[in-house]
Scaffold this active site. Structure first.
Site, PDB file in Angstrom:
ATOM      1  N   THR A   1       0.900  -1.148   0.000  1.00 13.39           N
ATOM      2  CA  THR A   1       0.000   0.000   0.000  1.00 13.39           C
ATOM      3  C   THR A   1       0.937   1.195   0.000  1.00 13.39           C
ATOM      4  OG1 THR A   1      -0.104   0.158   2.401  1.00 13.39           O
ATOM      5  CG2 THR A   1      -1.782  -1.216   1.360  1.00 13.39           C
ATOM      6  N   HIS A   2       0.551   2.247  -0.698  1.00 15.28           N
ATOM      7  CA  HIS A   2       1.407   3.438  -0.863  1.00 15.28           C
ATOM      8  C   HIS A   2       2.758   3.073  -1.491  1.00 15.28           C
ATOM      9  CE1 HIS A   2      -1.440   5.353   1.962  1.00 15.28           C
ATOM     10  NE2 HIS A   2      -1.353   4.197   2.609  1.00 15.28           N
TER      11      HIS A   2
ATOM     12  N   SER B   1      18.575  -0.181 -26.916  1.00 12.30           N
ATOM     13  CA  SER B   1      18.829   1.252 -27.094  1.00 12.30           C
ATOM     14  C   SER B   1      19.776   1.432 -28.272  1.00 12.30           C
ATOM     15  CB  SER B   1      19.470   1.793 -25.820  1.00 12.30           C
ATOM     16  OG  SER B   1      20.257   2.937 -26.108  1.00 12.30           O
TER      17      SER B   1
ATOM     18  N   LYS C   1      21.130  -1.917 -22.705  1.00  9.83           N
ATOM     19  CA  LYS C   1      19.731  -1.687 -22.357  1.00  9.83           C
ATOM     20  C   LYS C   1      18.769  -2.755 -22.865  1.00  9.83           C
ATOM     21  CE  LYS C   1      18.084   1.244 -20.432  1.00  9.83           C
ATOM     22  NZ  LYS C   1      17.733   2.637 -20.748  1.00  9.83           N
TER      23      LYS C   1
ATOM     24  N   ASN D   1      14.709  -2.536 -22.712  1.00 13.24           N
ATOM     25  CA  ASN D   1      13.650  -1.627 -22.269  1.00 13.24           C
ATOM     26  C   ASN D   1      12.255  -2.247 -22.383  1.00 13.24           C
ATOM     27  OD1 ASN D   1      15.494   0.456 -21.754  1.00 13.24           O
ATOM     28  ND2 ASN D   1      15.431   1.122 -23.885  1.00 13.24           N
TER      29      ASN D   1
ATOM     30  N   GLU E   1       5.316   0.271 -21.835  1.00 16.80           N
ATOM     31  CA  GLU E   1       5.226   1.737 -21.805  1.00 16.80           C
ATOM     32  C   GLU E   1       4.255   2.243 -22.862  1.00 16.80           C
ATOM     33  OE1 GLU E   1       9.536   3.384 -20.518  1.00 16.80           O
ATOM     34  OE2 GLU E   1       9.557   2.013 -22.193  1.00 16.80           O
TER      35      GLU E   1
ATOM     36  N   LYS F   1     -17.366   8.098 -35.465  1.00 19.90           N
ATOM     37  CA  LYS F   1     -16.899   6.739 -35.752  1.00 19.90           C
ATOM     38  C   LYS F   1     -15.403   6.528 -35.534  1.00 19.90           C
ATOM     39  CE  LYS F   1     -19.673   7.549 -39.187  1.00 19.90           C
ATOM     40  NZ  LYS F   1     -19.871   7.806 -40.597  1.00 19.90           N
TER      41      LYS F   1
HETATM   42  N1  ARG Z   1     -21.869  10.214 -43.626  1.00 19.74           N
HETATM   43  C1  ARG Z   1     -22.907  10.541 -42.738  1.00 19.74           C
HETATM   44  C2  ARG Z   1     -22.467  10.216 -41.302  1.00 19.74           C
HETATM   45  O1  ARG Z   1     -21.547   9.498 -41.160  1.00 19.74           O
HETATM   46  C3  ARG Z   1     -24.147   9.770 -43.051  1.00 19.74           C
HETATM   47  C4  ARG Z   1     -25.415  10.455 -42.689  1.00 19.74           C
HETATM   48  C5  ARG Z   1     -25.593  11.653 -43.515  1.00 19.74           C
HETATM   49  N2  ARG Z   1     -26.870  12.260 -43.348  1.00 19.74           N
HETATM   50  C6  ARG Z   1     -27.118  13.526 -43.659  1.00 19.74           C
HETATM   51  N3  ARG Z   1     -28.303  13.934 -43.437  1.00 19.74           N
HETATM   52  N4  ARG Z   1     -26.185  14.284 -44.149  1.00 19.74           N
HETATM   53  O2  ARG Z   1     -23.007  10.684 -40.349  1.00 19.74           O
END
Ligand code: ARG
Length: 464
Positions: free
Chosen positions: A155-156, A277, A283, A285, A290, A325
């Site tokens: 601990t610590h 290294s 070395k 590493n 990391e 995305k």
């Molecule tokens: N490429 C767009 C996205 O990834 C798809 C949806 C587009 N819709 C729109 N009303 N412009 O969000």
């Protein structure tokens, strides 16, 4: 020309078109887009919204596009295709004619992208499950292979009480088991059908949203069209789960890095998971540990980025959401890779058992046990704590350990001490005394290991 060009007299510049595109990122969800379109087309045909012939032509066309991806004849055109949805519809219509132009009936890219992103998230979760399961297997193997190795518990970052190395490894096992559950929750949140929400308000066509869900193997339909197209919570769930798992990996990496220093020397890393290294020939590493620790920052950044992206958005779809995305892909693939790196590295570490055990005896790690001894003989624990504290101070001055004290030394501190204290202060006895459920005695750890193996078998059923 863009698929929405009808009401425009002029088009965006090439630069503006490129800026607005998501084609490159979307290449990660081609299969999802094809599957979603096929389910939609089948439903349109079955509901009599398009003719069975058109539905059939669309399905065959989509299938052909699927094959052409493998033989390299599937060609998106960044000059005209804003995203993967437009690209596939364009290619389909070029190949099969009018039927292709009927695919988008009762659908919008807004519900289409929501579906694709959900299916992509589910696939990413699936990959993470596998990687987590692999690492969990390695942690269990380490716990079994080194089941009698004692190490200092901290601990610590100060020596506290000795623990079994297996116990320490299994602590990580349970952390990653919770990550597995969090990924499962993200998967469950993602696998609901938004399709049929169309642009935002639903559609006047007699669609059947449940049919599409069933076709895609999705267990439910999102009940509000506005929510269906504007929700990205499932990505937040996924990215949160990724960030927590990375934080766990990062803690493990920190220990690996410390343990492989000259100062600790608890483990040696395999050559295959170490680097040298360019200037210092001696070395070795821990670069990989990391790097995993470093990548944790990125994944946390992905989560924060999405929270900030979503926080000001009015209902329903906004183009901002196109940005959701990349972070999710980055978080999930980074986590999967890091889990596999750690599994590979840990599988081949050498545990320096004698060094660990010798360290475990340093730092008066039996002190709590001496206090417990007195408390079990009637002394209030707080008082016992004081007595043992003084004994430690005395030992420190004399340069000896608690186990080196004679019965006379002990009796001078309290007459409750008897000769049964002798021989119980070595690290192994201290470890073995901790028989409580979840404790570090070998019996408790063996029981824990059984639970862990059951848990691993449950995980296996999901990854298969
Ligand atoms: N490429 C767009 C996205 O990834 C798809 C949806 C587009 N819709 C729109 N009303 N412009 O969000």
């Amino acid at each position: 020309m863009a698929l929405w060009s009808g009401r425009f007299e002029d088009s965006p510049s090439e630069f503006a078109q490129a800026f607005g595109a998501s084609l490159e990122t979307d290449l990660n969800m081609i299969h999802e887009d094809l599957a979603g379109s096929a389910a939609h087309a089948r439903m349109l045909g079955e509901q009599g919204i398009i003719s069975p012939e058109d539905a059939q032509a669309i399905l065959e066309g989509l299938e052909a596009i699927h094959h052409s991806m493998h033989d390299g004849t599937f060609e998106v055109d960044p000059a005209v295709d804003e995203d993967i949805h437009m690209a596939i519809e364009r290619i389909l219509t070029e190949r099969i004619g009018e039927a292709g132009a009927r695919l988008h009936t009762g659908r919008s890219r807004n519900d289409q992208v929501a579906l694709d992103t959900r299916m992509m998230a589910a696939n990413l979760a699936d990959e993470i499950w596998r990687a987590l399961w692999t690492l969990e297997g390695v942690l269990i193997s380490l716990a079994k292979d080194y089941d009698d190795v004692v190490m200092p518990g901290y601990t610590h970052l100060q020596h506290a009480q000795p623990v079994l190395f297996s116990h320490h490894m299994l602590a990580y096992f349970w952390m990653f088991a919770r990550d597995f559950d969090r990924i499962t929750e993200a998967y469950n949140q993602a696998t609901l059908n938004p399709l049929g929400a169309a642009a935002l308000a639903g559609t006047s066509y007699p669609i059947d949203r449940s049919k599409v869900a069933e076709d895609l193997g999705l267990p439910g339909v999102i009940p509000n069209s506005l929510d269906a197209v504007s929700d990205r919570d499932f990505l937040l769930d996924l990215e949160y789960a990724c960030a927590v798992a990375m934080m766990h990996l990062s803690r493990l990496c920190e220990e690996i890095i410390l343990w492989s220093t000259q100062e600790f020397n608890f483990i040696s890393l395999p050559d295959t998971w170490s680097t040298g290294s360019s200037i210092m020939p001696q070395k070795k590493n821990p670069d990989f540990a990391e790097l995993v620790r470093g990548k944790t920052g990125r994944v946390v950044g992905d989560l924060v980025g999405l929270l900030v992206l979503m926080k000001g958005l009015p209902l329903a779809y906004n183009k901002d959401m196109q940005e959701c995305k990349e972070g999710a892909l980055d978080a999930a693939t980074t986590l999967s890779d890091c889990l596999l790196v750690m599994a590979g590295m840990l599988a081949d570490i050498t545990v320096n058992a004698e060094v660990m055990e010798a360290a475990a005896a340093q730092g008066f790690t039996a002190a709590t046990d001496v206090a417990d001894y007195l408390a079990k003989r009637g002394m209030p624990f707080r008082e016992a704590h004081e007595v043992v504290g003084k004994l430690v101070l005395d030992c420190e001055k004399r340069g000896i350990g608690l186990e080196d004290l004679t019965l006379e030394d002990l009796k001078a501190a309290s007459d409750l001490f008897d000769d049964d204290i002798l021989g119980t202060l070595d690290v192994r006895s201290v470890v073995e005394a901790r028989t409580s459920f979840g404790g570090t005695s070998s019996a408790s750890v063996a029981q824990q290991l059984e639970f862990a193996e059951e848990r691993l078998a449950q995980m296996r059923s999901l990854v298969e």
